[in-house]
Design an enzyme around this catalytic site. Structure first.
Site, PDB file in Angstrom:
ATOM      1  N   SER A 146      10.230   5.155   0.229  1.00  0.00           N
ATOM      2  CA  SER A 146      11.253   4.361  -0.432  1.00  0.00           C
ATOM      3  C   SER A 146      12.648   4.838  -0.035  1.00  0.00           C
ATOM      4  CB  SER A 146      11.036   4.401  -1.945  1.00  0.00           C
ATOM      5  OG  SER A 146      11.762   3.390  -2.598  1.00  0.00           O
ATOM      6  N   ASP A 239       5.185  -5.717  -1.559  1.00  0.00           N
ATOM      7  CA  ASP A 239       6.419  -4.972  -1.795  1.00  0.00           C
ATOM      8  C   ASP A 239       7.626  -5.724  -1.256  1.00  0.00           C
ATOM      9  OD1 ASP A 239       8.409  -3.075  -2.067  1.00  0.00           O
ATOM     10  OD2 ASP A 239       7.611  -1.739  -0.525  1.00  0.00           O
ATOM     11  N   HIS A 269       4.483  -1.398  -3.725  1.00  0.00           N
ATOM     12  CA  HIS A 269       5.430  -0.390  -3.266  1.00  0.00           C
ATOM     13  C   HIS A 269       4.952   1.015  -3.632  1.00  0.00           C
ATOM     14  CE1 HIS A 269       9.343   1.204  -2.092  1.00  0.00           C
ATOM     15  NE2 HIS A 269       9.407   1.852  -3.236  1.00  0.00           N
TER      16      HIS A 269
END
Length: 308
Positions: A146, A239, A269
């Site tokens: 991320s 995601d 995600h």
């Protein structure tokens, strides 16, 4: 390890979305919630951990029970505001075991108190100090998920621009590398049970501050991605941040670089964080660790690939 049906995990993530999405929940509470999510990843047996400080930055050192040499530097996710080295040590322990390395997880400064470029400069300082302390870049890989994936890419381009030796390979898990579309509120809505574009639209300006969100240090997809080490990318089909990886892939290809992009349909995600309870997550972490190890082995053929 026990397996939990992905539908159950998806439902749990969706039930926590209102709190994560709320602007009325303090960042401290959200940090505690992320600690619970990331802490669900239990480290393999025999893993040892040590707290340390490198270049003034707190770090957690991860030592799996069996290693074959090399170092993984892992930059945790959390929208540049959440996440911690302690919370991520379970996931990193699994990834390091799969790669056959030890690991270092820096606790970089988080927004909104620390805005760009503080975290990036801290990571350059940590990497530089580790080099001074004897780190071999040819047996080092840098990975992140991320925001940590975007920071990994920004760090590596900064190392290149400053003439510092690059690591052997990069690992990017669901990288957040285009904050500009969040500032502009144009990120697409997909089927992720937790992440909504409204969340990234809140986090992005807090990190960017007064800087242009298209600055390569903030959004690496707008920078020069030539001359980087091989990159391994994992994305999840549901995601909304997965579009950033597509842009990274296109930019690296245009620059003549090496990038291996594996897509996991029907997942969300950072599903890798469920490594202790989701079979697909374990398979993905094992796959990523082995891929990173192979890139190290290309430089040092005498280095064995870890068995997992």
């Amino acid at each position: 390890m026990r397996n939990i049906d992905r539908g159950v995990i998806r439902a749990c993530l969706r039930s926590s979305r209102p709190l994560f999405a709320s602007r009325h929940v303090p960042v401290g509470v959200k940090r505690l919630m992320v600690e619970m999510v990331t802490g669900a990843a239990r480290p393999p047996r025999g893993t040892r951990f040590e707290r340390d400080t490198v270049a003034g930055v707190p770090v957690v050192r991860v030592m799996p029970a069996h290693t074959t040499g090399g170092t993984l530097i892992y930059l945790h996710g959390g929208g540049y505001a959440l996440g911690s080295a302690k919370g991520y040590r379970g996931l990193v322990a699994h990834l390091a075991a799969a790669a056959g390395t030890t690991a270092v997880i820096p606790d970089y400064s988080r927004s909104p108190k620390a805005r760009y470029p503080i975290a990036l400069e801290e990571m350059v300082a940590v990497y530089s100090r580790l080099l001074d302390d004897g780190l071999d870049p040819d047996t080092t890989v840098v990975a992140g998920d991320s925001a940590g994936g975007g920071l990994t890419l920004a760090l590596t381009t900064a190392l290149r621009d400053r003439g510092l030796p690059a690591p052997a390979a990069l690992g990017l898990i669901c990288p957040w590398a285009d904050l500009a579309i969040d500032v502009d509120r144009t990120r697409p809505v997909l089927g992720d049970p937790l992440i909504l574009p409204s969340m990234t639209a809140e986090w992005a300006p807090r990190y960017a501050g007064r800087h242009d969100p298209r600055s390569p240090g903030i959004s690496p997809v707008y920078g020069d991605l030539s001359g980087l080490p091989p990159i391994v990318v994992h994305t999840a089909g549901d995601d909304p941040i997965s579009v950033d990886a597509d842009k990274i892939e296109a930019a690296v290809a245009a620059a003549g670089g090496i990038l291996d992009h594996r897509r996991f349909d029907g997942l969300w995600h950072d599903f890798h964080l469920q490594v202790s309870i989701l079979a697909e997550a374990r398979e993905a972490v094992t796959d990523l660790g082995a891929a990173l190890r192979r890139h190290v082995q290309k430089i040092h053929p005498d280095t064995r690939i870890a068995s997992t």
